[in-house]
Each structure stands twice: as C-alpha cells, then as structure tokens.
Scaffold this active site. Structure first.
Site, PDB file in Angstrom:
ATOM      1  N   HIS A 131      48.562  87.828 -61.107  1.00  8.09           N
ATOM      2  CA  HIS A 131      49.351  87.002 -62.115  1.00  8.09           C
ATOM      3  C   HIS A 131      48.959  85.795 -62.225  1.00  8.09           C
ATOM      4  O   HIS A 131      47.777  84.947 -61.703  1.00  8.09           O
ATOM      5  CB  HIS A 131      50.504  86.406 -61.246  1.00  8.09           C
ATOM      6  CG  HIS A 131      51.668  85.456 -62.808  1.00  8.09           C
ATOM      7  ND1 HIS A 131      51.437  84.541 -62.451  1.00  8.09           N
ATOM      8  CD2 HIS A 131      52.658  85.353 -62.574  1.00  8.09           C
ATOM      9  CE1 HIS A 131      52.189  83.396 -63.295  1.00  8.09           C
ATOM     10  NE2 HIS A 131      53.227  84.184 -63.228  1.00  8.09           N
ATOM     11  N   HIS A 156      56.746  83.462 -72.239  1.00 11.08           N
ATOM     12  CA  HIS A 156      57.194  84.915 -71.286  1.00 11.08           C
ATOM     13  C   HIS A 156      58.318  85.544 -72.591  1.00 11.08           C
ATOM     14  O   HIS A 156      58.228  87.081 -72.358  1.00 11.08           O
ATOM     15  CB  HIS A 156      57.962  84.568 -70.264  1.00 11.08           C
ATOM     16  CG  HIS A 156      56.600  83.853 -69.009  1.00 11.08           C
ATOM     17  ND1 HIS A 156      56.208  82.625 -68.768  1.00 11.08           N
ATOM     18  CD2 HIS A 156      56.088  85.447 -68.205  1.00 11.08           C
ATOM     19  CE1 HIS A 156      55.740  83.232 -67.924  1.00 11.08           C
ATOM     20  NE2 HIS A 156      55.118  83.813 -67.934  1.00 11.08           N
ATOM     21  N   ARG A 233      44.580  70.523 -74.695  1.00 15.07           N
ATOM     22  CA  ARG A 233      44.664  72.344 -73.780  1.00 15.07           C
ATOM     23  C   ARG A 233      45.351  71.862 -72.315  1.00 15.07           C
ATOM     24  O   ARG A 233      44.431  71.033 -71.631  1.00 15.07           O
ATOM     25  CB  ARG A 233      43.617  72.988 -73.835  1.00 15.07           C
ATOM     26  CG  ARG A 233      43.432  74.715 -72.756  1.00 15.07           C
ATOM     27  CD  ARG A 233      44.847  74.959 -72.283  1.00 15.07           C
ATOM     28  NE  ARG A 233      44.406  76.317 -71.403  1.00 15.07           N
ATOM     29  CZ  ARG A 233      45.822  76.459 -71.102  1.00 15.07           C
ATOM     30  NH1 ARG A 233      46.761  75.884 -70.740  1.00 15.07           N
ATOM     31  NH2 ARG A 233      45.411  77.716 -70.512  1.00 15.07           N
ATOM     32  N   CYS A 280      38.082  74.971 -76.534  1.00 15.04           N
ATOM     33  CA  CYS A 280      38.857  75.706 -75.910  1.00 15.04           C
ATOM     34  C   CYS A 280      38.036  77.438 -75.182  1.00 15.04           C
ATOM     35  O   CYS A 280      38.203  77.580 -76.810  1.00 15.04           O
ATOM     36  CB  CYS A 280      39.809  75.895 -75.560  1.00 15.04           C
ATOM     37  SG  CYS A 280      41.261  76.891 -74.762  1.00 15.04           S
ATOM     38  N   TYR A 429      38.986  83.051 -67.152  1.00 18.41           N
ATOM     39  CA  TYR A 429      37.983  82.958 -68.092  1.00 18.41           C
ATOM     40  C   TYR A 429      37.641  83.240 -67.996  1.00 18.41           C
ATOM     41  O   TYR A 429      35.864  82.839 -68.096  1.00 18.41           O
ATOM     42  CB  TYR A 429      37.642  81.215 -68.395  1.00 18.41           C
ATOM     43  CG  TYR A 429      39.052  80.047 -69.390  1.00 18.41           C
ATOM     44  CD1 TYR A 429      39.562  80.459 -70.105  1.00 18.41           C
ATOM     45  CD2 TYR A 429      39.367  79.630 -68.159  1.00 18.41           C
ATOM     46  CE1 TYR A 429      39.951  79.567 -70.503  1.00 18.41           C
ATOM     47  CE2 TYR A 429      40.339  78.754 -68.706  1.00 18.41           C
ATOM     48  CZ  TYR A 429      40.823  78.797 -69.905  1.00 18.41           C
ATOM     49  OH  TYR A 429      42.529  77.948 -70.097  1.00 18.41           O
TER      50      TYR A 429
END
Length: 652
Positions: A131, A156, A233, A280, A429
């Site tokens: 997760h 979601h 962000r 980002c 990332y």
C-alpha cells in the site's frame, strides 16, 4: 503551536474526551469530541466581541500570518460533474460464501487483514507492504468498512481500485449484516479543515491531501510563477505552525546536534537566493493511466500536466548550517574527505498522517555540501514568507531535484549513511521497468522477487517541455491573419540548460526551432530555472486556402526540448511506461482549431468539447473518465470536500 491530527481520533461516534500524544521531539493534544485540535478549538473559543477569532486577529494585528493574495486571473469555467452509476459497485457474486460480520471484524492485524466494501469482503493481507500509504494505514481500516475512509480519500472511487480488489474477494456479507454496516457507518472529523484556501486557478487533482496544478495557459504569462498559482503537492494535511515556536533540528553522523529557531536561521547565516523550477516526479501521471493496453496507475495524484512552476527562493545554504554543526563541507565538496558514514541528508517534516508518520525524503550529501549546488533551507518565496502550502516557515530546496525531495514544514535534518526510509523515498517514486505492474508486483512488494536495484529512486528529472498556448481544445481566430503564435515552457533536471525547443503544428511530422526566453543568467550545470519558448508560424498556403473556403482547420501542436547533454524527449510513452508513473516526458499534443470567421487573436474554447478539468492530458482527452480524479465519480459521494473550514484556513 503545531496543529497535527489523527484521523482515528476524529471518529466522533466512537471516541470521546481529550488524549495526549507525544512523539519524536514534539507533542500535541487533540479533542476528539470536538473533532478539532486544541489549537483550533482555542481559536474558536477566543473570539472577541466582534466575532473575530484570535487566529483572524493575528492576521490583522501583527502580520505573523497572511491571507490569500487578490486573485490575479479570472476564474476558469465551472466543471460540471458527471457521476457514473455503478462505477464502484462490486458485482453480484453468489458463487462466494456468506461471511458473518463478526468474523470479518476479527481479521484486523498484520497476520490477517480483511475489509468490507458495499457488502463484499476482501482479503488484502498480502497488500500490507504494497500500500503506497504504508502498513499502518491499512491496519487502521482492517476488519472494517472501507467506505468511510474512502469518503475522506475519494481518489479511490475512480473504478479501477474496486476492479483490482475484486481479484481478492473472498465472500459476501448477508443482507442483514450489510444493512447493519450501512446503519452504523462511522463519520470522521476532517483533519484537512485547516488547510489554506486556494486560488480558483490552482486546479485540484486531489482534495485530501491537496494536490493542485495551475492552468497551464497561465504559465507563460509570468516567468516567475505567482505564489498562489505555484503547483502544490501535499502528501498530508497542512500543519499550521507558529513561527515564534518553530524549531529545526539538525543531527546525525559526524556532526553535533543543534536546534535552530527561525530567527537563528535568519541571523546566524548569510542569506542566499536562488531561482529554480520545481516539478513533481509524477507530473503527467494521467498520461500513463488507461494506455498501453489499458494499463492502470495505482498511486495518486494523477497529475494532468501542470505540476511544474518557478520561484525565487530565499534562505540559508545547507552547507553553511552543516558547517556550523561541525561538518567539513569544503573538504567533502572537494573530495578530500569521503566519510563512509556520511552519504545522504535526510529530511523530515512536521506534517503527519493519521497514524503519526511524518513525511520524509533525502538527497545525496554531495548536493548539500556543493558550493555551487544552491541547496538551501528556504524561508522566503518570491520575496515573501513561505505560504503554508509551500512549507511555512522553512522548507528544503534542492535545485534540479524532483519536488518530492524538497521537504516542506522542515522539522529534522539528519546526516546519515542511508537514504530516507520513509515510504515516499523507498516506494512511491521509483522508476520501474515497463514489464513491472502494480497488480502482480508492486501490490505484493516482495523484496525477494522485486528488483529494487533496477528501479532507481528519482532525484534529478529528465528534459521536458509542453505547449501552453494556444490552450487545449481551443479555437483560434485568424480572420485576416497570416501567422499565429505558439508558447510553452521547457526544463531539464540536474541544472542542464535548455539548448533548443522544436515545435510542430502537424503532430510531429515536421519541426522547427522556437525562440527561447530566459530573463535571468545561470551558470553551466546550474540552469535550475525553466526556459519559456515561443514560435510564430506563418500559416501555410494550403491551410490558408482551406480557411478561405470557410473550412475550420485542426492542428496538432507539440514540442520537444533538447538539453545541454543533447537529451531529447521521446515521442511516445511506450518505451518507458512505468507503474509508479514518474519522469514522464513524451511529446504533449495540443488540439487546436484555426477559424477565419473569428477576429484575429481571439481564443475561445471549442463548443463541441466539454472539459472534465481545467487542464487536459495529451491529445485533449481523458482516456478514462476523470470525475475530478474520483472526487465526483461516485454518485454517493458528491459533497463539497471543503464544507468545513477552520479559522486557520485563512492563513495563506
């Protein structure tokens, strides 16, 4: 005062009273019954006779906090929601067993995690390490109904999450138990209610946490992006920090631990300023969702295009602070000393999730000690104190690196032999190979089979560019015109200079070089800030003939930038599609129509295209219905995410 919240503490139906939480180097209280942190509760209670709260008085009396600047540009058109019936409804599965509610509730630890959603039961124990939000967040909801949690995090609700969960469905609730769950649904307080109010032209990809990108047609209006339009962000809720109580802790290998106040940073070290672009690592993530054989991206936010902006940052050099703490930064920068126990500089923020986990990341120590690296602890943005959304009162700025590495609301700086172990560094990332996907690989996160050595953590980012004007799906008036102009932005990570930007109006069949605009001087390998580009195209004769006949001519405009290492943007996403959706830089296509019946230079939105968002993916369409990234996809979840706004939300 540092306002931090715990979602589980805000379950007003199950928790009462005041509790104390202490962790790390700070402590805070929260009042669960009120659903507010004590700081906010105090602000509500301490209003004066005119009805102005103490927090509002602070704004007007001492200048400690600022309010949102006046809106510079007109608001974008309102987006009409289009909820999709049944998008998140699990299918009927009479072939699966009926599982009693009491049995589901027993599976609530790391050994066995079951979840309920609209009458379906899922075993997601295997997902505990996969997760993106970490194991504690899964445990928080284990044995329970997911819907109240997803009401907070509506990203979601876009459909593909439930579709994936169906592969791990083990049963159904009885109609009676399903009704019982619905009747006793928990209601949470809002840990995001003190988030600052944002400019309407900062478009929310996700609301909680807030991730907002500016309308890209505004980016070429200003070389330095206005603070209120700079992309945001946030990984967690925005803390509201009293600058007079702020403390930065610097500690770790080879240095003496120090604590610095904001005033210490401003008075003990020389001020340093740097103009740099931040992007980002996941900008344009939506371009990878539902493409390449309908492959999906299972991490948020799905940025559309605009998570890139430029500002002038002011603060103190990281190397100066580290030197003050005892590090021989000059010897390290020159390679005369290379201590094996000093390889990385970790950052931790004051922002925390519902379980108390703070945000964190790290950069290589080489960047921090480099005399030409311009890495700073920033307390100013474009000549003003940092806005709250951008890390007030202090954040890390590491020019040339991905935005995720430049921790906001900076609390701790840790010199270490290891990279940050936070999930945002170790999991979120990474650039995986195209054959690695979420469903089979990342959701399980098995270190025995997942080759992390083949999935580097993002630091510097690749060369990129995109056309901002004319906007996507626009109609450009060319009555009496013989030419029209294209504008955009380009940038490359690691300080590489943009040497050329080529622009095409025929989808990339032919290109020509654009004019470049960069009003500031930056040195070799220190080109931290973006370059604007423009190209005025003569309207080709064949197009002029079609226009004269009354025909409206569609153009496919795109650009490709080249940096000082002769790196070029790829044409398509296929060769580098990756399951985390990072470092995305294939050509961005803009659909535009030339119309000779409209006055020269007039630009309007195409009447036959109904936008789903203020920005649009390449080609002008969302491959999968956007639904405000799930926030308005589900008919059962259509409320305003900012129905409740705390007084601190006035603090910009």
């Amino acid at each position: 005062r540092h306002h931090c919240r715990t979602l589980s503490a805000l379950v007003s139906s199950t928790i009462r009273g005041e509790q104390q939480h202490a962790g790390g180097d700070h402590a805070f209280k929260y009042s669960a019954a009120a659903g507010l942190s004590l700081g906010i509760a105090s602000a509500l209670l301490m209003s004066n006779s005119n009805g102005i709260t103490r927090a509002e008085a602070d704004v007007t009396s001492n200048g400690k906090y600022r309010t949102l600047p006046p809106q510079k540009y007109a608001s974008p058109p309102a987006i009409k929601p289009h909820p999709i019936e049944g998008v998140n409804d699990p299918p009927q599965r009479p072939d699966l067993p009926t599982i009693p509610l009491e049995e589901v509730e027993e599976h609530c630890d790391e050994e066995s995690m079951w979840f309920m959603f609209r009458g379906a039961v899922y075993d997601l124990t295997f997902f505990k390490n996969g997760h993106p939000g970490g194991t504690p967040r899964l445990l928080m909801a284990a044995g329970q109904d997911l819907e109240p949690y997803w009401e907070v995090y509506r990203q979601h609700f876009r459909g593909h999450i439930v579709e994936w969960m169906e592969k791990h469905r083990i049963g159904n609730l009885s109609p009676e138990d399903k009704a019982k769950v619905e009747a006793n649904k928990m209601q949470f307080g809002d840990m995001y209610e003190s988030d600052p109010v944002r400019d309407p032209n900062l478009l929310g990809c996700t609301q909680k946490p807030w991730c907002g990108e500016p309308r890209i047609d505004l980016l070429t209006n200003d070389y330095i992006t206005p603070n209120e339009l700079f992309y945001v962000r946030n990984h967690l809720a925005v803390p509201d920090i009293d600058p007079d109580e702020y403390v930065l802790i610097v500690k770790g290998k080879g240095i003496k631990k120090h604590k610095f106040t904001l005033n210490d940073l401003k008075t003990k070290f020389p001020k340093h300023e740097v103009v740099t672009t931040l992007q980002c690592a996941g900008n344009r993530r939506e371009d990878l969702h539902g493409v390449e054989g309908d492959r999906k991206i299972f991490i948020a936010p799905h940025w559309v295009i605009g998570a890139m902006s430029t500002a002038k940052w002011g603060g103190v050099k990281m190397r100066d602070v580290l030197q003050h703490c005892g590090m021989d930064v000059d010897a390290m920068a020159l390679g005369e000393k290379t201590p094996k126990n000093i390889k990385h500089l970790q950052f931790e923020g004051y922002d925390t999730d519902e379980t108390g986990l703070c945000y964190g990341g790290s950069i290589p120590i080489d960047k921090a000690v480099d005399g030409l690296g311009d890495a700073i602890f920033a307390f100013e943005m474009n000549g003003e104190p940092l806005p709250r959304d951008h890390g007030f009162p202090v954040r890390a700025i590491a020019p040339g690196h991905a935005g995720a590495r430049q921790c906001k609301w900076l609390h701790k700086v840790i010199v270490s032999d290891k990279e940050s172990q936070k999930p945002w560094q170790q999991k979120s990332y990474r650039g995986f190979a195209p054959d690695i996907n979420f469903e089979e690989h990342l959701s399980h996160w098995d270190p025995e089979t997942l080759r992390l050595d083949q999935a580097p953590i993002v630091q510097e980012m690749p060369v990129t560019s995109f056309v901002c004007n004319p906007p996507q799906n626009s109609v450009v008036g060319v009555k009496g015109a013989t030419e029209f102009t294209v504008k955009g932005v380009a940038w490359s990570g690691g300080g590489k200079k943009i040497e050329r930007v080529d622009v095409s109006i025929d989808g990339g069949k032919t290109f020509t070089a654009a004019e470049l605009y960069k009003p500031i001087e930056q040195r070799r390998n220190r080109h931290w800030a973006w370059t604007h580009f423009s190209k005025t195209f003569p309207i080709p004769k064949e197009i002029q003939e079609r226009i004269k006949k009354g025909e409206k001519v569609k153009l496919d405009i795109c650009s490709k930038a080249m940096d000082s290492n002769f790196n070029l943007q790829p044409e398509t996403v296929g060769p580098y599609w990756n399951a985390r959706g990072v470092c995305i830089n294939h050509w961005y296509h803009v659909e535009t129509t030339l119309d000779a019946t409209r006055p020269k230079g007039e630009i309007e939105h195409a009447s036959n295209v109904e936008d789903e968002f203020g920005n649009t993916p390449t080609g002008g369409k969302f491959p999968i219905p956007w639904g405000e990234h799930g926030w308005k996809s589900d008919p059962k979840h259509q409320t305003d995410p900012r129905e409740v706004i705390a007084p601190e939300a006035r603090h910009f």
